[in-house]
Design an enzyme around this catalytic site. Structure first.
Site, PDB file in Angstrom:
ATOM      1  N   ASP A 132      27.483  30.777  16.166  1.00  0.00           N
ATOM      2  CA  ASP A 132      26.133  30.233  16.261  1.00  0.00           C
ATOM      3  C   ASP A 132      25.320  30.674  15.057  1.00  0.00           C
ATOM      4  OD1 ASP A 132      24.204  28.671  17.507  1.00  0.00           O
ATOM      5  OD2 ASP A 132      23.364  30.349  18.635  1.00  0.00           O
ATOM      6  N   HIS A 139      11.949  28.002  13.644  1.00  0.00           N
ATOM      7  CA  HIS A 139      12.333  28.853  14.771  1.00  0.00           C
ATOM      8  C   HIS A 139      12.383  30.326  14.359  1.00  0.00           C
ATOM      9  CE1 HIS A 139      14.406  30.363  18.312  1.00  0.00           C
ATOM     10  NE2 HIS A 139      15.364  30.841  17.538  1.00  0.00           N
ATOM     11  N   GLU A 206      18.148  26.881  24.488  1.00  0.00           N
ATOM     12  CA  GLU A 206      17.991  26.719  23.048  1.00  0.00           C
ATOM     13  C   GLU A 206      18.478  25.321  22.713  1.00  0.00           C
ATOM     14  OE1 GLU A 206      20.006  30.007  21.077  1.00  0.00           O
ATOM     15  OE2 GLU A 206      18.176  31.222  21.190  1.00  0.00           O
ATOM     16  N   GLU A 208      19.985  22.873  20.523  1.00  0.00           N
ATOM     17  CA  GLU A 208      20.811  22.946  19.318  1.00  0.00           C
ATOM     18  C   GLU A 208      21.709  21.723  19.240  1.00  0.00           C
ATOM     19  OE1 GLU A 208      22.809  26.610  18.406  1.00  0.00           O
ATOM     20  OE2 GLU A 208      21.399  27.846  19.543  1.00  0.00           O
ATOM     21  N   ASP A 240      22.309  26.244  24.117  1.00  0.00           N
ATOM     22  CA  ASP A 240      22.784  27.630  24.015  1.00  0.00           C
ATOM     23  C   ASP A 240      21.917  28.492  24.930  1.00  0.00           C
ATOM     24  OD1 ASP A 240      24.073  29.899  23.162  1.00  0.00           O
ATOM     25  OD2 ASP A 240      22.889  30.105  21.335  1.00  0.00           O
ATOM     26  N   GLN A 247      18.623  40.052  25.808  1.00  0.00           N
ATOM     27  CA  GLN A 247      18.739  40.002  24.347  1.00  0.00           C
ATOM     28  C   GLN A 247      17.842  41.045  23.669  1.00  0.00           C
ATOM     29  OE1 GLN A 247      17.875  36.064  22.888  1.00  0.00           O
ATOM     30  NE2 GLN A 247      18.177  36.581  20.737  1.00  0.00           N
ATOM     31  N   LYS A 260      23.978  35.849  25.380  1.00  0.00           N
ATOM     32  CA  LYS A 260      24.353  34.511  24.920  1.00  0.00           C
ATOM     33  C   LYS A 260      25.724  34.081  25.416  1.00  0.00           C
ATOM     34  CE  LYS A 260      20.928  34.235  21.818  1.00  0.00           C
ATOM     35  NZ  LYS A 260      20.032  33.092  21.608  1.00  0.00           N
TER      36      LYS A 260
END
Ligand code: MN
Length: 430
Positions: A132, A139, A206, A208, A240, A247, A260
């Site tokens: 990733d 962002h 997320e 993506e 994601d 995190q 993740k």
């Protein structure tokens, strides 16, 4: 690169707003109630065209190999660009109104066409490795502003290289095949000296895309920037899923780990780079100029792809759009990501998946995560049913869509749709 042929049309009835026009022809893997064997198909309008059957009937012959009677697309992708080109040309011709092979053969149509709504879609490729990136400047700037220093939001390496991390391929799954179970792990409350074990309280999406590697390199031999596009087969939408509180506590010093690795959800259809070629557009200006190994000669190295995210709460009538953005805002190109990934000699494999990183645009309505949309839980979002969100709640369904459109021609990705289930219950002896 191929241009749009406006004279090309299909004999099938395809809605003008369908993602799956004859200009698209994305590949997937499906099975159905009459035949549970996984095999390759392309999406066309509301249908799936069975490529294994066309191969068996001699309508679709490539270089002599059998590539579509397979549970994944890896063998086809690995067979090389000449076969990709030939397959696309043949399938496009078979579906066109100027070719009688399928159009005038009802028996063949009955055997080869399925309603998309009636098939099961599977993971289209075996994914040996998943990486990733973090390539949206908007962002990265938003996250740096919230968590570090608004005056130095980007770390010094960010404008010099496509920053990334190696993820878990084992958790990449196709949308619809499983629900999203809220993860649990270590969270560290601000006022506490030690962490607690808890269900994630800051579950996020997320927005993506990801590209699928189509051609491997040899270990020790980097992919040169001028050859990088030859190594990319196609793209998918990618949610994601992220646990922001896990995190925050775990990511120093080695980056994301458990936050993740619980759900990496992709759309079922791989849209080929050939189908996306008419939608090429220029990358944003890169300043400073990248080091020579990352420099592309052609600035048209990005793609105009509209992207959106909506949230559908449990029991709600309709979803609320929370983000509309575009792939073209990405700072680093996919070619630069792949070249940088292999510059040390790292080997990539056919089927490897490379995530773009969260795609945020310049305005708040174009932010690609709840972390940014609700600005670290300081600006709750009101949904159509009157409820508010700072992160994703149990029972919510997150829906991502993407498509390109130009001169009345549409090439889309379909959607990614993930529903969140409550965390598992744990009981520990303390
Ligand atoms: Mn990500």
């Amino acid at each position: 690169m191929s241009m749009i042929d406006n004279n090309l049309s299909s004999f099938l009835d395809i809605a003008s707003d369908s993602d799956f026009s004859i200009h698209n022809l994305p590949y997937g893997i499906f099975s159905d109630t009459t035949n549970d064997k996984r095999r390759a198909g392309v999406a066309i309008g509301d249908y799936v065209l069975d490529l294994a059957l066309l191969e068996e009937e001699g309508v679709l012959t490539l270089d002599g190999g059998r590539y579509f009677d397979q549970p994944t697309l890896n063998a086809f992708i690995d067979s090389g660009r000449d076969n990709w080109t030939l397959a696309r040309k043949t399938i496009q011709s078979v579906l066109s109104s100027s070719n009688d092979t399928l159009k005038n053969n009802q028996n063949l149509q009955d055997k080869a066409l399925y309603q998309q709504a009636e098939v099961t879609l599977h993971l289209p490729v075996d994914v040996p490795g998943y990486t990733d990136f973090y390539s949206s400047k908007e962002h990265a700037t938003n996250v740096g502003t919230m968590f570090r220093d608004p005056d130095n939001a980007l770390l010094p390496n960010w404008t010099e290289m496509p920053v990334g991390y190696n993820g878990r391929a084992s958790t990449v799954f196709v949308t619809g095949s499983t629900d999203i179970v809220r993860p649990s792990g270590q969270l560290k409350p601000n006022d506490s000296e030690r962490p607690v074990f808890s269900a994630c309280k800051r579950l996020d999406f997320e927005l993506e895309t990801a590209f699928i590697v189509g051609k491997p390199n040899k270990i020790g031999e980097p992919i040169a920037i001028e050859n990088a596009w030859e190594h990319i087969f196609g793209m998918v939408l990618f949610n994601d899923w992220s646990a922001r509180d896990i995190q925050k506590w775990e990511y120093v010093p080695l980056g994301p780990f458990n936050a993740k690795t619980f759900a990496s959800e992709i759309s079922p259809w791989i849209v080929t780079m050939d189908a996306l070629a008419p939608f090429k557009t220029e990358l944003p200006t890169q300043d400073p100029q990248p080091l020579a190994y990352l420099r592309e000669q052609n600035p048209s190295s990005s793609f105009d792809i509209n992207l959106s995210v909506a949230i559908l709460p449990k029991n709600a009538d309709s979803a609320t759009l929370v983000c509309q953005t575009n792939f073209k805002y990405m700072y680093w190109s996919m070619a630069q990501q792949l070249t940088h990934h292999t510059i040390t000699g790292c080997k990539v494999e056919v089927g490897d998946m490379m995530g773009s990183g969260t795609i945020s645009g310049p305005t708040p309505d174009a932010y690609g995560s709840m972390l940014e949309i609700a600005w670290n839980a300081t600006k709750p979002v009101t949904l159509k049913d009157g409820s508010t969100r700072t992160f994703i709640e149990d029972g919510d369904t997150v829906i991502m869509k993407g498509y390109s459109e130009k001169d009345g021609i549409r090439v889309g990705f379909g959607e990614v749709r993930g529903k969140v289930q409550p965390a598992l219950e744990f009981s520990f002896d303390t």
